[in-house]
Design an enzyme around this catalytic site. Sequence first.
Site, mmCIF file in Angstrom:
data_model
loop_
_atom_site.group_PDB
_atom_site.id
_atom_site.type_symbol
_atom_site.label_atom_id
_atom_site.label_comp_id
_atom_site.label_asym_id
_atom_site.label_seq_id
_atom_site.Cartn_x
_atom_site.Cartn_y
_atom_site.Cartn_z
ATOM 1 N N HIS A 4 -12.109 28.210 15.852
ATOM 2 C CA HIS A 4 -13.894 29.401 15.909
ATOM 3 C C HIS A 4 -12.641 30.239 15.627
ATOM 4 C CE1 HIS A 4 -15.318 25.661 17.936
ATOM 5 N NE2 HIS A 4 -16.658 26.400 17.404
ATOM 6 N N GLY A 20 -17.426 40.694 26.331
ATOM 7 C CA GLY A 20 -18.254 39.974 25.753
ATOM 8 C C GLY A 20 -19.024 40.283 24.413
ATOM 9 N N SER A 203 -23.402 47.080 36.454
ATOM 10 C CA SER A 203 -24.029 47.977 35.106
ATOM 11 C C SER A 203 -26.076 47.573 35.585
ATOM 12 C CB SER A 203 -24.406 47.319 33.737
ATOM 13 O OG SER A 203 -24.422 45.737 33.699
ATOM 14 N N ASP A 204 -26.100 47.010 36.878
ATOM 15 C CA ASP A 204 -27.670 47.312 37.418
ATOM 16 C C ASP A 204 -27.253 46.733 38.742
ATOM 17 O OD1 ASP A 204 -27.128 44.691 34.664
ATOM 18 O OD2 ASP A 204 -27.862 43.404 35.786
#
Length: 234
Positions: A4, A20, A203-204
């Site tokens: 990959h 990510g 982030s949240d």
Amino acid sequence: MSVHIAAAKGQIAKTVLQPGDPLRAKFIADNYLDSVKLVSQTRNIFYYTGTYKGNEITIGASGMGIPSIGIYSYELYTEYGVDTIIRIGTCGAYSTDLNLFDVINVENAASESTYAKYAWGIEEELIPHQGNIFESINQTAAGLGKTVIESNIHTSDIFYRKDAAVPAIAQKHKCLAVEMEAFALFANAKYLGKSAATLLTVSDIIPTREQISSDEREKALRVMIELALESAVK
Ligand code: HPA
């Protein structure tokens, strides 16, 4: 090249920073590295190798979720001789004890995932960071006057769910936040005897639905990115 990743052997550094998002890898390469080369773009998962303060480093994405980071981190460790992977990601806080922009250095990742069991025979549902890089990050943060929170986190396969309650495994292991990759990274590193850490920016905040806006995201992530880079070359 591996299945990959298109880079030739020798084109990936011994230490890899792994966001990510492929475009975050590009952002870091563009803004922080010298002598940068794009060494793989298979499936638009970009890998860049360059230097940071004179030290060779690779920045390359993991994609989202356990299967994806399971593949990329395994190939980095086994096909390219990578010693250390620092995942740099975002997480959702399970409680208002955390604030937006807080940075977590993950102590242990708890998961309901069967990945570690069926890949490597690792039966534990709680897997620690591997090697010395976690401690190196803490020391680097202290030296730079940056605050990092050491905590367990929940690695979940689920982003959307009907039930708002904090999942049982997260309660059991006192996980302050949730993300989707650290458990597989730690499992691979544990099986292969390699080093792995995960840094996460909040982030949240799940119960209040507060979120870092897309405008704030780039600036917010710089603290974590700079800490990861400094720790990687320490
Ligand atoms: N869940 C899982 N992963 C995440 C979240 C979340 O709420 N926020 C950022 N990464």
